[in-house]
Design a protein around this motif. Structure first.
Motif, PDB file in Angstrom:
ATOM      1  N   ASP A  56       0.821  -1.211   0.000  1.00 19.32           N
ATOM      2  CA  ASP A  56       0.000   0.000   0.000  1.00 19.32           C
ATOM      3  C   ASP A  56       0.854   1.260   0.000  1.00 19.32           C
ATOM      4  O   ASP A  56       0.547   2.232  -0.693  1.00 19.32           O
ATOM      5  N   LEU A  81       0.984   4.067  -3.087  1.00 15.82           N
ATOM      6  CA  LEU A  81       0.752   5.483  -2.817  1.00 15.82           C
ATOM      7  C   LEU A  81       1.922   6.334  -3.309  1.00 15.82           C
ATOM      8  O   LEU A  81       1.727   7.344  -3.981  1.00 15.82           O
ATOM      9  N   SER A  89      -2.033  15.053  -2.442  1.00 16.66           N
ATOM     10  CA  SER A  89      -2.904  14.252  -1.581  1.00 16.66           C
ATOM     11  C   SER A  89      -2.308  12.871  -1.317  1.00 16.66           C
ATOM     12  O   SER A  89      -2.229  12.427  -0.166  1.00 16.66           O
ATOM     13  N   LEU A  90      -1.884  12.206  -2.380  1.00 19.91           N
ATOM     14  CA  LEU A  90      -1.285  10.875  -2.211  1.00 19.91           C
ATOM     15  C   LEU A  90       0.046  10.956  -1.482  1.00 19.91           C
ATOM     16  O   LEU A  90       0.378  10.078  -0.682  1.00 19.91           O
ATOM     17  N   ASP A 139       0.874  13.140   0.805  1.00 20.10           N
ATOM     18  CA  ASP A 139       0.594  13.334   2.229  1.00 20.10           C
ATOM     19  C   ASP A 139       0.192  12.020   2.896  1.00 20.10           C
ATOM     20  O   ASP A 139       0.638  11.716   4.003  1.00 20.10           O
ATOM     21  N   ARG A 140      -0.646  11.255   2.209  1.00 21.32           N
ATOM     22  CA  ARG A 140      -1.059   9.950   2.755  1.00 21.32           C
ATOM     23  C   ARG A 140       0.137   9.013   2.888  1.00 21.32           C
ATOM     24  O   ARG A 140       0.278   8.296   3.879  1.00 21.32           O
ATOM     25  N   ALA A 141       1.002   9.021   1.878  1.00 24.24           N
ATOM     26  CA  ALA A 141       2.190   8.162   1.916  1.00 24.24           C
ATOM     27  C   ALA A 141       3.123   8.579   3.049  1.00 24.24           C
ATOM     28  O   ALA A 141       3.645   7.721   3.766  1.00 24.24           O
ATOM     29  N   ALA A 199       2.344  10.046   5.837  1.00 28.88           N
ATOM     30  CA  ALA A 199       1.743   9.634   7.107  1.00 28.88           C
ATOM     31  C   ALA A 199       1.951   8.141   7.341  1.00 28.88           C
ATOM     32  O   ALA A 199       2.291   7.711   8.456  1.00 28.88           O
ATOM     33  N   LEU A 200       1.780   7.355   6.296  1.00 29.07           N
ATOM     34  CA  LEU A 200       1.974   5.909   6.416  1.00 29.07           C
ATOM     35  C   LEU A 200       3.434   5.582   6.730  1.00 29.07           C
ATOM     36  O   LEU A 200       3.721   4.730   7.581  1.00 29.07           O
TER      37      LEU A 200
END
Length: 115
Positions: A27, A31, A63-64, A66-68, A70-71
């Protein structure tokens, strides 16, 4: 010949940005890969003068990304390691797309940003 090979290996080890992207959970890989692909698409659209498309891709990349980030933080990466990983992905994705062998379908990346 051995000196050349040793020198190239040393350069690869000393330059983490150009080194291959690290192995990550699927995942996180997807991302990061898609964020980098949209980053490059935004630049291409901007170069072509398509401001609306460039903004769309840039927003998706952000957006992606930022998500990456955080992960990766959840996986224990510090800020510097996150930055190095993103830079490595940016280069690797560009190389894959340029070579015509992307490991993910760019069209499928849109599913990650769909509401």
């Amino acid at each position: 010949m051995r000196e050349l090979a040793a020198g190239l290996l040393l350069l690869a080890l000393l330059d983490p940005v150009r080194a291959a992207a690290p192995a990550l959970p699927a995942d996180a890989d997807r991302l990061l890969w898609c964020a980098s692909a949209f980053f490059w698409l935004a630049g291409s659209a901007d170069d072509a003068g398509d401001v609306a498309e460039a903004e769309l891709y840039d927003g998706w990349a952000g957006s992606l990304g930022d998500r990456a980030a955080a992960l990766l933080g959840e996986l224990g990466f510090d800020a510097a390691h996150v930055e190095e990983t993103v830079a490595a992905y940016d280069q690797q994705v560009l190389d894959e797309i340029t070579a015509g062998s992307p490991r993910h379908e760019v069209a499928a990346c849109q599913q990650l940003v769909a509401p």
